[in-house]
Design a protein around this motif. Structure first.
Motif, short mmCIF file in Angstrom:
data_model
loop_
_atom_site.label_atom_id
_atom_site.label_comp_id
_atom_site.label_asym_id
_atom_site.label_seq_id
_atom_site.Cartn_x
_atom_site.Cartn_y
_atom_site.Cartn_z
N ILE A 189 0.86 -1.20 0.00
CA ILE A 189 0.00 0.00 0.00
C ILE A 189 0.89 1.24 0.00
N ARG A 190 0.62 2.17 -0.94
CA ARG A 190 1.43 3.40 -1.00
C ARG A 190 0.67 4.61 -0.46
N ALA A 191 -0.64 4.64 -0.67
CA ALA A 191 -1.46 5.76 -0.16
C ALA A 191 -2.93 5.38 -0.26
N LEU A 192 -3.74 6.04 0.57
CA LEU A 192 -5.19 5.81 0.54
C LEU A 192 -5.89 7.15 0.68
N ARG A 193 -6.91 7.35 -0.15
CA ARG A 193 -7.73 8.56 -0.04
C ARG A 193 -9.20 8.14 0.12
N ILE A 194 -9.85 8.69 1.13
CA ILE A 194 -11.27 8.42 1.35
C ILE A 194 -12.03 9.73 1.22
N ASP A 195 -13.06 9.74 0.38
CA ASP A 195 -13.95 10.89 0.23
C ASP A 195 -15.37 10.44 0.52
N TRP A 196 -15.92 10.90 1.62
CA TRP A 196 -17.29 10.50 1.99
C TRP A 196 -18.07 11.78 2.16
N ARG A 197 -18.87 12.12 1.16
CA ARG A 197 -19.54 13.43 1.15
C ARG A 197 -20.98 13.23 0.76
N GLU A 198 -21.89 13.46 1.72
CA GLU A 198 -23.31 13.30 1.43
C GLU A 198 -24.11 14.43 2.05
N HIS A 239 -3.01 -2.39 10.13
CA HIS A 239 -3.81 -1.55 11.01
C HIS A 239 -3.77 -0.10 10.53
N LEU A 240 -4.84 0.64 10.82
CA LEU A 240 -4.86 2.08 10.60
C LEU A 240 -4.59 2.78 11.93
N LEU A 241 -3.75 3.83 11.86
CA LEU A 241 -3.47 4.64 13.05
C LEU A 241 -3.83 6.09 12.76
N VAL A 242 -4.64 6.69 13.61
CA VAL A 242 -5.02 8.10 13.43
C VAL A 242 -3.89 8.98 13.93
N SER A 243 -3.47 9.96 13.11
CA SER A 243 -2.43 10.87 13.57
C SER A 243 -2.93 12.29 13.80
N THR A 255 -11.69 16.37 8.56
CA THR A 255 -10.59 15.72 7.86
C THR A 255 -9.86 14.87 8.88
N VAL A 256 -9.36 13.73 8.41
CA VAL A 256 -8.60 12.84 9.30
C VAL A 256 -7.36 12.38 8.54
N GLN A 257 -6.22 12.45 9.22
CA GLN A 257 -4.99 11.89 8.66
C GLN A 257 -4.65 10.63 9.43
N MET A 258 -4.36 9.56 8.68
CA MET A 258 -4.00 8.29 9.32
C MET A 258 -2.79 7.72 8.60
N ARG A 259 -2.28 6.62 9.18
CA ARG A 259 -1.24 5.83 8.52
C ARG A 259 -1.71 4.40 8.41
N CYS A 260 -1.32 3.76 7.31
CA CYS A 260 -1.55 2.32 7.13
C CYS A 260 -0.17 1.74 6.83
N GLY A 261 0.48 1.14 7.83
CA GLY A 261 1.89 0.84 7.67
C GLY A 261 2.63 2.16 7.48
N PRO A 307 0.46 7.03 3.79
CA PRO A 307 -0.43 8.06 4.31
C PRO A 307 -1.88 7.82 3.89
N VAL A 308 -2.78 8.14 4.79
CA VAL A 308 -4.22 7.98 4.53
C VAL A 308 -4.88 9.33 4.77
#
Ligand code: NAP
Length: 307
Positions: A137-146, A184-188, A205-211, A214-215
């Motif tokens: 995994i190199r990066a993850l982007r989540i967009d949840w907009r409703e 695991h995901l870690l919230v930073s 907005t939330v910044q996390m790490r997966c390994g 960056p998330v």
């Protein structure tokens, strides 16, 4: 498999939109009673509270809770202590500790406890998990907009304390992420935008790490126009794209495919299997990430929000 006599609690939007049709579609379940202060289901024995339902219907085998998360712990405790198997809508409770208590009580009582995460049952989630299993995994982007006004009209509890605000839908994204990612995901860090007249965030907005990866998570409850329930995972083998809350998937080099939504019938089939095998399925990880985001977040006050 024996029939399971089910009591359904909290006859609101999700009970009517999803639970009632799903229960009707899974032969194991017999909807025997409902508990709701104001609402009833035609032809079904109705009670004004779960306590009244449990007192009158000792023959129930299981209870499914569709009330808001705040206060659900007491309903679940009452059901477990009355010897009923319990299925919980997401988020399973208002706090992580409440879920730990329910887990312990269910074990002691020998009853099944199922913390459901309906988005994990979306059509493409298993495919995404299988494809990601051996990728870097190199990066993850989540967009949840409703649009809260469209999907949750008048639901003041969502913006109250313990209602989760924009994390009520966003916890679905986190439930998918915690299912499909190999680490695991870690919230930073996080920012919460809280309307001046409310308690819970309307955007975040939330910044996390997966390994090492960056998330980046962007959440908005005031999205008008096209609604977005999307995530993109960059890997050493290209980018996986999940859209429509996990129903649509595009793997590198292949066109996107979309499949029908069977989330809730899958949940009820799984509940039936758990009851039959004497097991529980309790996973708090999406709720833990929300709790962690609230712990580390910077808060800013934004425009008042009204429905
Ligand atoms: P809702 O329409 O507000 O319904 C919840 C029902 O629970 C109400 O109709 C109410 O019925 C009862 N209730 C009991 N205590 C309550 C309280 N303190 N405040 C408000 N209602 C109370 O909510 P919902 O959208 O169905 O959501 C319920 C749960 O399902 C939430 O955990 C939510 O995250 C989850 N969910 C919702 C959706 C969705 O699209 N709406 C999707 C998936 C999951 P009575 O007044 O008759 O008691």
């Amino acid at each position: 498999m024996n029939q399971v006599r089910l009591g359904l609690v909290g006859i609101g939007k999700i009970a009517r939109d999803q639970h009632l049709p799903a229960i009707a579609s899974v032969a194991t379940f017999d909807l025997a009673a409902t508990a709701s202060r104001a609402a009833q289901v035609d032809g079904i024995d109705a009670y004004p509270s779960i306590e009244a339902m449990l007192a009158a219907r000792g023959d129930l085998d299981a209870v499914s809770l569709c009330t808001p998360p705040s206060g659900r712990v007491d309903q679940a405790l009452a059901a477990l202590r009355a010897g009923k198997h319990v299925m919980l809508e997401k988020p399973p409770a208002a706090t992580v500790s409440e879920v730990a208590l329910l887990d312990e009580v269910a074990r002691d009582a020998g009853m099944t406890l199922f913390t459901t995460w309906h988005s994990r049952e979306a059509a493409a989630v298993d495919t995404a998990r299988d494809w990601l299993a051996d990728k870097r995994i190199r990066a993850l982007r989540i967009d949840w907009r409703e649009d809260i006004r469209k999907w949750h009209p008048g639901q003041d509890w969502i913006m109250a304390a313990g209602g989760f605000g924009v994390f009520d839908p966003a916890i679905n994204a986190l439930s998918i992420a915690t299912r499909i990612l190999p680490h695991h995901l870690l919230v930073s860090a996080a920012t919460l935008s809280v309307p001046a007249n409310r308690v819970s965030p309307v955007a975040a907005t939330v910044q996390m790490r997966c390994g090492d990866a960056p998330v980046e998570v962007n959440l908005d409850f005031l999205q008008t126009g096209p609604q977005r329930w999307d995530m993109e995972v960059d890997t050493d083998a290209g980018t996986l794209v999940l859209r429509d809350g996990g129903r649509t998937i595009a793997l590198p080099g292949t066109p996107a495919t979309t499949q029908p939504n069977e989330e809730y019938s899958r949940l009820y089939r799984r509940f039936a299997d758990l009851i039959a095998s004497g097991q529980s399925d309790v996973d708090v990880s999406p709720l833990q990430l929300v709790a962690d985001a609230f712990l580390v977040a910077e808060r800013k006050t934004v425009e008042p929000f009204d429905f």
